[in-house]
Scaffold this motif. Sequence first.
Motif, PDB file in Angstrom:
ATOM      1  N   LYS A 127      -0.309 -32.103   8.754  1.00  0.00           N
ATOM      2  CA  LYS A 127      -0.330 -30.615   9.365  1.00  0.00           C
ATOM      3  C   LYS A 127      -0.877 -29.669   8.606  1.00  0.00           C
ATOM      4  O   LYS A 127      -0.518 -29.395   7.332  1.00  0.00           O
ATOM      5  CB  LYS A 127       1.190 -30.244   9.659  1.00  0.00           C
ATOM      6  CG  LYS A 127       1.478 -29.202  10.266  1.00  0.00           C
ATOM      7  CD  LYS A 127       2.922 -28.862  10.753  1.00  0.00           C
ATOM      8  CE  LYS A 127       3.345 -27.455  11.334  1.00  0.00           C
ATOM      9  NZ  LYS A 127       4.461 -27.103  11.350  1.00  0.00           N
ATOM     10  N   ARG A 128      -1.536 -28.807   9.080  1.00  0.00           N
ATOM     11  CA  ARG A 128      -2.351 -27.530   8.407  1.00  0.00           C
ATOM     12  C   ARG A 128      -1.422 -26.658   8.241  1.00  0.00           C
ATOM     13  O   ARG A 128      -0.166 -26.236   8.975  1.00  0.00           O
ATOM     14  CB  ARG A 128      -3.351 -27.222   9.325  1.00  0.00           C
ATOM     15  CG  ARG A 128      -4.616 -28.149   8.988  1.00  0.00           C
ATOM     16  CD  ARG A 128      -5.841 -27.709   9.874  1.00  0.00           C
ATOM     17  NE  ARG A 128      -6.800 -28.557   9.691  1.00  0.00           N
ATOM     18  CZ  ARG A 128      -7.841 -28.820  10.180  1.00  0.00           C
ATOM     19  NH1 ARG A 128      -8.398 -27.715  10.988  1.00  0.00           N
ATOM     20  NH2 ARG A 128      -8.987 -29.693  10.013  1.00  0.00           N
ATOM     21  N   LEU A 129      -1.679 -25.773   7.231  1.00  0.00           N
ATOM     22  CA  LEU A 129      -0.603 -24.672   6.914  1.00  0.00           C
ATOM     23  C   LEU A 129      -1.040 -23.324   7.863  1.00  0.00           C
ATOM     24  O   LEU A 129      -2.149 -23.290   8.250  1.00  0.00           O
ATOM     25  CB  LEU A 129      -0.669 -24.295   5.583  1.00  0.00           C
ATOM     26  CG  LEU A 129      -0.571 -25.039   4.508  1.00  0.00           C
ATOM     27  CD1 LEU A 129      -0.847 -24.397   2.936  1.00  0.00           C
ATOM     28  CD2 LEU A 129       1.048 -25.387   4.286  1.00  0.00           C
ATOM     29  N   THR A 130       0.080 -22.640   8.247  1.00  0.00           N
ATOM     30  CA  THR A 130      -0.113 -21.464   9.242  1.00  0.00           C
ATOM     31  C   THR A 130      -0.701 -20.445   8.062  1.00  0.00           C
ATOM     32  O   THR A 130      -0.207 -20.481   6.823  1.00  0.00           O
ATOM     33  CB  THR A 130       1.153 -20.967   9.804  1.00  0.00           C
ATOM     34  OG1 THR A 130       2.291 -20.980   8.776  1.00  0.00           O
ATOM     35  CG2 THR A 130       1.654 -22.334  10.816  1.00  0.00           C
ATOM     36  N   ALA A 135       2.655 -17.117   1.792  1.00  0.00           N
ATOM     37  CA  ALA A 135       3.719 -17.022   1.160  1.00  0.00           C
ATOM     38  C   ALA A 135       3.507 -17.929  -0.155  1.00  0.00           C
ATOM     39  O   ALA A 135       4.078 -17.576  -1.156  1.00  0.00           O
ATOM     40  CB  ALA A 135       4.790 -17.832   1.954  1.00  0.00           C
ATOM     41  N   MET A 136       2.464 -18.872  -0.077  1.00  0.00           N
ATOM     42  CA  MET A 136       2.123 -19.645  -1.266  1.00  0.00           C
ATOM     43  C   MET A 136       1.130 -18.783  -2.120  1.00  0.00           C
ATOM     44  O   MET A 136       0.761 -19.438  -2.994  1.00  0.00           O
ATOM     45  CB  MET A 136       1.512 -20.785  -0.589  1.00  0.00           C
ATOM     46  CG  MET A 136       2.669 -21.893  -0.155  1.00  0.00           C
ATOM     47  SD  MET A 136       1.801 -23.339   0.639  1.00  0.00           S
ATOM     48  CE  MET A 136       1.284 -24.118  -0.754  1.00  0.00           C
ATOM     49  N   ARG A 137       0.650 -17.859  -1.490  1.00  0.00           N
ATOM     50  CA  ARG A 137      -0.398 -17.003  -2.627  1.00  0.00           C
ATOM     51  C   ARG A 137      -1.686 -17.602  -2.686  1.00  0.00           C
ATOM     52  O   ARG A 137      -2.247 -17.760  -3.781  1.00  0.00           O
ATOM     53  CB  ARG A 137       0.324 -16.385  -3.624  1.00  0.00           C
ATOM     54  CG  ARG A 137       1.525 -15.570  -3.493  1.00  0.00           C
ATOM     55  CD  ARG A 137       1.947 -14.939  -4.603  1.00  0.00           C
ATOM     56  NE  ARG A 137       2.867 -13.778  -4.280  1.00  0.00           N
ATOM     57  CZ  ARG A 137       2.760 -12.682  -4.187  1.00  0.00           C
ATOM     58  NH1 ARG A 137       1.456 -12.113  -4.585  1.00  0.00           N
ATOM     59  NH2 ARG A 137       3.581 -11.724  -4.019  1.00  0.00           N
ATOM     60  N   ILE A 138      -1.941 -18.514  -1.605  1.00  0.00           N
ATOM     61  CA  ILE A 138      -3.146 -19.365  -1.949  1.00  0.00           C
ATOM     62  C   ILE A 138      -4.375 -18.384  -2.386  1.00  0.00           C
ATOM     63  O   ILE A 138      -5.255 -18.856  -3.135  1.00  0.00           O
ATOM     64  CB  ILE A 138      -3.444 -20.353  -0.667  1.00  0.00           C
ATOM     65  CG1 ILE A 138      -2.605 -21.282  -0.584  1.00  0.00           C
ATOM     66  CG2 ILE A 138      -5.017 -20.914  -0.567  1.00  0.00           C
ATOM     67  CD1 ILE A 138      -2.673 -22.131   0.745  1.00  0.00           C
TER      68      ILE A 138
END
Length: 168
Positions: free
Chosen positions: A23-26, A32-35
């Motif tokens: 599943k891909r991240l929203t 939230a993960m600070r990508i």
Amino acid sequence: MKVVHLDATETIPKHDPAKKRGKRLTASEKRAMRIYDIPKKGVKYAHFEPLHNLWQGYMKELYGQGQNPSQFAQKLLKADFHGAIIKVTKSNNPLLVGSAGIVVQETQNLFKIITQEDRLKSIPKGKTVFQVELDACACTLTLYGQQLLTRSAERAAKKFKAKPTIDL
């Protein structure tokens, strides 16, 4: 001769769940993960100088494709500015005037640049005038941030209409 079919003890599903894609991240999970955040410590101007050299090669290609200056101006509006050294010449915020550095990240409304002092700065595009020096034509170009208020990926596919630019 009679053929006897043996029943399979295991049934094989049509779609193997092991091969199912993850599943891909929203967008909220990515935030939230600070990508997309660039760390403020450990980032050096020298690390991005090779990116600037690549960008200069990219501009040489763009400049060489169209001999007409108006064609080059249209291509420049659609160009990607990651790696460009930009300088703020005019802005609503007087503290930003004179800021210069390599573009590290470009969003819809911001340029994130790294200065020669290894500081990361966020510069809003709207109501700001930028200056870019090109080695390809040995010239200095003025860019109006109001014309760049889209993401670089969307700007590449967009058709621009000729509109007068209102100076600050």
